[in-house]
Every structure is written in structure tokens, then in C-alpha cells.
Design an enzyme around this catalytic site. Sequence first.
Site, short mmCIF file in Angstrom:
data_model
loop_
_atom_site.label_atom_id
_atom_site.label_comp_id
_atom_site.label_asym_id
_atom_site.label_seq_id
_atom_site.Cartn_x
_atom_site.Cartn_y
_atom_site.Cartn_z
N TYR A 139 16.51 -73.71 70.25
CA TYR A 139 15.35 -74.59 70.36
C TYR A 139 14.60 -74.50 69.03
O TYR A 139 13.99 -73.49 68.72
CB TYR A 139 14.49 -74.12 71.52
CG TYR A 139 13.41 -75.07 72.00
CD1 TYR A 139 12.51 -75.66 71.13
CD2 TYR A 139 13.28 -75.35 73.35
CE1 TYR A 139 11.52 -76.52 71.57
CE2 TYR A 139 12.30 -76.21 73.82
CZ TYR A 139 11.43 -76.79 72.92
OH TYR A 139 10.45 -77.64 73.38
N GLU A 146 15.47 -79.77 81.35
CA GLU A 146 14.68 -78.55 81.24
C GLU A 146 13.57 -78.61 82.28
O GLU A 146 12.78 -79.56 82.30
CB GLU A 146 14.09 -78.44 79.83
CG GLU A 146 13.38 -77.14 79.55
CD GLU A 146 12.82 -77.10 78.13
OE1 GLU A 146 12.53 -75.99 77.67
OE2 GLU A 146 12.65 -78.17 77.50
N ASP A 179 2.20 -74.13 75.44
CA ASP A 179 2.05 -75.48 75.95
C ASP A 179 0.65 -76.05 75.72
O ASP A 179 -0.35 -75.34 75.84
CB ASP A 179 2.37 -75.52 77.45
CG ASP A 179 3.84 -75.21 77.71
OD1 ASP A 179 4.69 -75.83 77.04
OD2 ASP A 179 4.13 -74.35 78.56
#
Length: 263
Positions: free
Chosen positions: A168, A44, A55
Site C-alpha cells: 500500500y 478493502e 483516517d
Amino acid sequence: MSNLSDIFKNHKAFIPFVVADDPDFDTTVKNIIALAKGGADIVEVGIPFSDPIADGPVIQSADLRAFAAGVRTETVFEIVDAARKQTDVPIVFLTYLNVVFKYGYDAFCQRCQQSGVAGLVIPDMPYESRDEILPAATQAGIDIIPLITPTSGHRIEKIARAASGFIYVVSSLGITGERNEFFTGLKDLVANIRQYTDVPTAIGFGVHTPDQAKTMAGIADGVIIGSAIVDIVAKEKQNAPQAIETFTKSVRTAVDASQGARV
């Protein structure tokens, strides 16, 4: 679409993450190759973004280093093109919707196809907005990889039924970054997803040790590790490839030790 789902057949997948152009172009290429040599099933690659809302500080700092190195979206494609000369490891992008929108949905997906990018993870794109990019992605054979979180609730069914490539599964609330505690209902969450789809699941967010990877791979079909690898790059800089290959091998061994029937 791509063949990403096939990677998970009878095999627990390990998906490591690096930020493109951190600390520079050549090192990122070497990092991708090192991850492949270490046993990554899919790599990734993060496209640096100014406001990466999913993030934590480790990846945010890597984005800033990449910006300091002069990264552009086209730079990221060029990095993948360079890596492709030495490895055919499947690659997916983690990006944010504005990056793709600015580049142009059709042009971005076609460029992914040219570079051999198999899928896109777009954390800030809700399921209800996926039709904006889906036609372009479908035409280019690119999977739009959805995220399912502990708070997805009643939306799990429609997200799972529409998924391709892999799903995911977000391990906990909050942003990326190493952690030692995870959502206690992960087994139930994965079981819920499996009611609606055979598309494989991979758990990410916070996983950073081989032991944690083994545990998560025992719950899902694969595991994703990002911040731990990005932190190695931050510390080792141009010497990172050897260090992350060693780390990847240790995680590969742990993930393989979790092999067996689905939990």
C-alpha cells in the site's frame, strides 16, 4: 500465503474500500457485492475503530455511524460471511492493531481464514512490530500488507523485502480524504520500492476520481479509493449499492485505460 499478488499480473488492479456496518449490516453486504459487480479486483473492508489515526473525517464519521448501528468485530466477519454467499471477490481488512490484539492474533487470523479474508492492512503497526502477528497470519495464509509512505526513507528496503500480497503506497502526507494534490515523487517512490521486490504496489490516500485513478494506475500496479466511496454511502445510505456500482464501473474503465508496461 494468499494469491493476492496474482491479481496484479498483466492487469492494473482497482481496490475500493467500504466501512463495515455503515449504514447497516445488509447494506454493507450489498455494497461489497456491488463493488465486485462493478469491477473491483479486491475489496478493502474497514473494521470500525474508535481512534483511526490514519483516517480523515469521512471515514471517521462512517466509523461512528457503524458504532451507532451496534457494530462489533464479529459483526464484520459475519458481513463477510454473508457476502461470500454471493461473491468470491478477494477481501482484505483495514484495521488497527488493538482490534486484532483484543480478539487474539491466532483467533483473528483463523477467523479471517474461515471467512476468506486474504490480507490485513494495519496502519498503526510499524514494521518492527509485525512479528507479533506474523506467525499467526502465516499459519492462516493471510498477507500482512505493509504501507510505504513518502517519509519511509531508509526503511523502504526492509519493508519491501518482507512484503507479501501487495504494498500500500501512501500518496501523500497526512490522513485519508479526497485531495487534488499528491506527493510529486510518487514515480520515484514506486521505482525505489521495485528495486527490492516484485510484490505489486497500489497507491491510495486521497484518490477520488476516475482520472486520478488512471494516473495512479499508470505509476503503480493498482489504485485504492476509499473516502469517495464512503462518502457515497453517507449520502445514499440504503440506496448506496447502485450508486457505488456505477462509480466503480467508471473507475474500472479509467484504470483499464492505463494498462500497459510498468511506468
